[in-house]
Design a protein around this motif. Structure first.
Motif, PDB file in Angstrom:
ATOM      1  N   SER A  95       1.030  -1.065   0.036  1.00  0.00           N
ATOM      2  CA  SER A  95       0.006  -0.053  -0.038  1.00  0.00           C
ATOM      3  C   SER A  95       0.972   1.051  -0.070  1.00  0.00           C
ATOM      4  CB  SER A  95      -0.733   0.019   1.329  1.00  0.00           C
ATOM      5  OG  SER A  95      -1.672   1.026   1.338  1.00  0.00           O
ATOM      6  N   PRO A  96       0.629   2.371  -0.853  1.00  0.00           N
ATOM      7  CA  PRO A  96      -0.623   2.300  -1.419  1.00  0.00           C
ATOM      8  C   PRO A  96      -0.741   1.825  -2.720  1.00  0.00           C
ATOM      9  CG  PRO A  96       0.642   4.423  -1.600  1.00  0.00           C
ATOM     10  CD  PRO A  96       1.442   3.662  -0.710  1.00  0.00           C
ATOM     11  N   GLY A  97      -1.953   1.772  -3.533  1.00  0.00           N
ATOM     12  CA  GLY A  97      -1.919   1.650  -5.011  1.00  0.00           C
ATOM     13  C   GLY A  97      -1.977   2.737  -5.744  1.00  0.00           C
ATOM     14  N   PHE A  98      -1.621   2.493  -7.146  1.00  0.00           N
ATOM     15  CA  PHE A  98      -1.484   3.433  -8.037  1.00  0.00           C
ATOM     16  C   PHE A  98      -2.382   3.622  -9.227  1.00  0.00           C
ATOM     17  CE2 PHE A  98       2.447   2.278  -5.836  1.00  0.00           C
ATOM     18  CZ  PHE A  98       2.725   3.435  -5.228  1.00  0.00           C
ATOM     19  N   SER A  99      -2.623   4.778  -9.880  1.00  0.00           N
ATOM     20  CA  SER A  99      -3.460   4.787 -10.999  1.00  0.00           C
ATOM     21  C   SER A  99      -3.033   5.522 -12.046  1.00  0.00           C
ATOM     22  CB  SER A  99      -4.877   5.033 -10.599  1.00  0.00           C
ATOM     23  OG  SER A  99      -5.228   6.074  -9.828  1.00  0.00           O
ATOM     24  N   GLU A 176       1.529   5.301 -16.998  1.00  0.00           N
ATOM     25  CA  GLU A 176       0.834   5.732 -18.551  1.00  0.00           C
ATOM     26  C   GLU A 176       1.502   5.108 -19.510  1.00  0.00           C
ATOM     27  OE1 GLU A 176      -0.655   8.566 -15.516  1.00  0.00           O
ATOM     28  OE2 GLU A 176       1.337   7.981 -15.624  1.00  0.00           O
ATOM     29  N   ALA A 177       2.641   4.687 -19.310  1.00  0.00           N
ATOM     30  CA  ALA A 177       3.586   4.120 -20.497  1.00  0.00           C
ATOM     31  C   ALA A 177       3.140   2.560 -20.488  1.00  0.00           C
ATOM     32  CB  ALA A 177       4.919   4.138 -20.359  1.00  0.00           C
ATOM     33  N   GLY A 178       2.625   2.086 -19.394  1.00  0.00           N
ATOM     34  CA  GLY A 178       2.095   0.720 -19.202  1.00  0.00           C
ATOM     35  C   GLY A 178       3.321  -0.350 -19.223  1.00  0.00           C
ATOM     36  N   ARG A 179       4.528   0.253 -18.236  1.00  0.00           N
ATOM     37  CA  ARG A 179       5.612  -0.516 -18.127  1.00  0.00           C
ATOM     38  C   ARG A 179       5.894  -0.779 -16.892  1.00  0.00           C
ATOM     39  NH1 ARG A 179       8.396   2.746 -21.513  1.00  0.00           N
ATOM     40  NH2 ARG A 179       9.162   4.011 -19.774  1.00  0.00           N
ATOM     41  N   VAL A 180       6.569  -1.927 -16.489  1.00  0.00           N
ATOM     42  CA  VAL A 180       6.868  -2.516 -15.196  1.00  0.00           C
ATOM     43  C   VAL A 180       8.303  -3.082 -15.385  1.00  0.00           C
ATOM     44  CG1 VAL A 180       6.741  -3.938 -13.321  1.00  0.00           C
ATOM     45  CG2 VAL A 180       4.688  -2.941 -14.444  1.00  0.00           C
ATOM     46  N   SER A 197      -1.234  -2.896 -20.471  1.00  0.00           N
ATOM     47  CA  SER A 197      -2.158  -1.813 -20.615  1.00  0.00           C
ATOM     48  C   SER A 197      -2.996  -1.729 -19.209  1.00  0.00           C
ATOM     49  CB  SER A 197      -3.102  -1.930 -21.798  1.00  0.00           C
ATOM     50  OG  SER A 197      -4.153  -1.067 -21.962  1.00  0.00           O
ATOM     51  N   PHE A 198      -2.591  -0.940 -18.277  1.00  0.00           N
ATOM     52  CA  PHE A 198      -3.079  -0.889 -16.982  1.00  0.00           C
ATOM     53  C   PHE A 198      -4.510  -0.254 -17.149  1.00  0.00           C
ATOM     54  CE2 PHE A 198       1.202  -0.549 -15.799  1.00  0.00           C
ATOM     55  CZ  PHE A 198       1.558  -1.768 -15.759  1.00  0.00           C
ATOM     56  N   SER A 199      -5.523  -0.803 -16.305  1.00  0.00           N
ATOM     57  CA  SER A 199      -6.807  -0.161 -16.070  1.00  0.00           C
ATOM     58  C   SER A 199      -7.221  -0.343 -14.905  1.00  0.00           C
ATOM     59  CB  SER A 199      -8.062  -0.687 -17.020  1.00  0.00           C
ATOM     60  OG  SER A 199      -8.160  -2.029 -16.842  1.00  0.00           O
ATOM     61  N   GLY A 200      -7.639   0.787 -13.983  1.00  0.00           N
ATOM     62  CA  GLY A 200      -7.757   0.678 -12.618  1.00  0.00           C
ATOM     63  C   GLY A 200      -6.580   0.680 -11.712  1.00  0.00           C
ATOM     64  N   LYS A 201      -6.570   0.607 -10.497  1.00  0.00           N
ATOM     65  CA  LYS A 201      -5.491   0.616  -9.680  1.00  0.00           C
ATOM     66  C   LYS A 201      -4.651  -0.642  -9.841  1.00  0.00           C
ATOM     67  CE  LYS A 201      -6.497   3.600  -5.726  1.00  0.00           C
ATOM     68  NZ  LYS A 201      -6.338   3.987  -4.437  1.00  0.00           N
ATOM     69  N   VAL A 202      -3.045  -0.550  -9.444  1.00  0.00           N
ATOM     70  CA  VAL A 202      -2.504  -1.490  -9.391  1.00  0.00           C
ATOM     71  C   VAL A 202      -1.627  -1.249  -8.304  1.00  0.00           C
ATOM     72  CG1 VAL A 202      -1.824  -1.851 -11.976  1.00  0.00           C
ATOM     73  CG2 VAL A 202      -0.386  -0.236 -10.877  1.00  0.00           C
ATOM     74  N   PHE A 203      -1.135  -2.577  -7.562  1.00  0.00           N
ATOM     75  CA  PHE A 203      -0.453  -2.449  -6.303  1.00  0.00           C
ATOM     76  C   PHE A 203       1.031  -3.186  -6.189  1.00  0.00           C
ATOM     77  CE2 PHE A 203      -4.873  -1.718  -5.546  1.00  0.00           C
ATOM     78  CZ  PHE A 203      -5.174  -0.963  -4.306  1.00  0.00           C
TER      79      PHE A 203
END
Length: 219
Positions: A95-99, A176-180, A197-203
């Motif tokens: 925590s926290p999550g990110f959007s 925004e770039a969809g990169r981890v 390609s993210f949608s919603g929060k990721v943790f």
């Protein structure tokens, strides 16, 4: 009166040094460009303070009081069940999550005999009950490590031929770039980069198994 130097008077060692210097000068602009890009990316990336979320922790995990460290236990903890808690995998979310934005955090890795761990990012809606797969298709972008091997949670998995298991793993998220990107914190060498390609929060996502295995958040 001009003095001319015969080519024979120039030693082979000097010629070699001049050529080496010339090659370095030719690559200098590219090196400076790369350095500048890395510096800008570093300055635009926020190092965040992550803590472990006890509501999500599997009963097979024990969290430290400051919620910065997690270890595996054979004797399951007596914890109330809830929709957020993992029960099919010894996992926990951070925590926290990110959007949005660029975020970075680090974790120290300690593996017991036969132990392993997973470090990365998970979607908020990742499956938490019953058997779950560790794959990007199921909302987990991570590296899985043991003493014998390391692989990325692609579908199918991607074997990563590392010379040794990192003692620290950094996670760099660019929403925004969809990169981890997962990195070795000691060398800053990338371990693996996911395109998503993210949608919603990721943790932040962590899993650890076998007695003696532990993960500790740094910073």
């Amino acid at each position: 009166m001009k003095t001319f130097v015969s080519p024979e008077a120039i030693s082979p060692d000097l010629v070699k040094k001049i050529r080496g210097l010339h090659r370095k000068i030719l690559t200098l602009p590219e090196m400076m460009r790369t350095f500048s890009e890395n510096l800008v990316h570093h300055l635009e990336t926020d190092s965040v303070v992550i803590t472990l979320d006890p509501q999500t922790a599997s009963r097979s995990l024990v969290l430290s009081e400051d919620r910065k460290s997690v270890r595996y236990t054979r004797q399951k903890e007596h914890l109330p069940d809830g929709p957020l808690r993992f029960d099919g995998l010894p996992a926990v979310l951070g925590s926290p999550g990110f959007s949005s934005g660029r975020r970075r955090w680090q974790v120290e890795v300690q593996l017991g005999d036969g132990g392993g761990c997973t470090v990365g990012v998970a979607a908020e809606g990742v499956r938490r009950k019953g058997e779950m797969g560790l794959s990007a298709e199921e909302g987990v972008w991570a590296v899985i490590m043991s003493h014998q091997q390391c692989w990325a949670s692609t579908s199918p998995g991607t074997d990563l031929p590392l010379s040794e298991i990192p003692r620290g793993v950094g996670v760099a998220l660019d929403y925004e770039a969809g990169r981890v990107t997962l990195l070795n914190t000691e060398t800053q060498a990338p371990i693996f980069t996911f395109a998503a390609s993210f949608s919603g929060k990721v943790f932040p996502f962590f899993a650890v198994w076998k007695k003696g295995s532990c993960l500790t958040l740094k910073g």
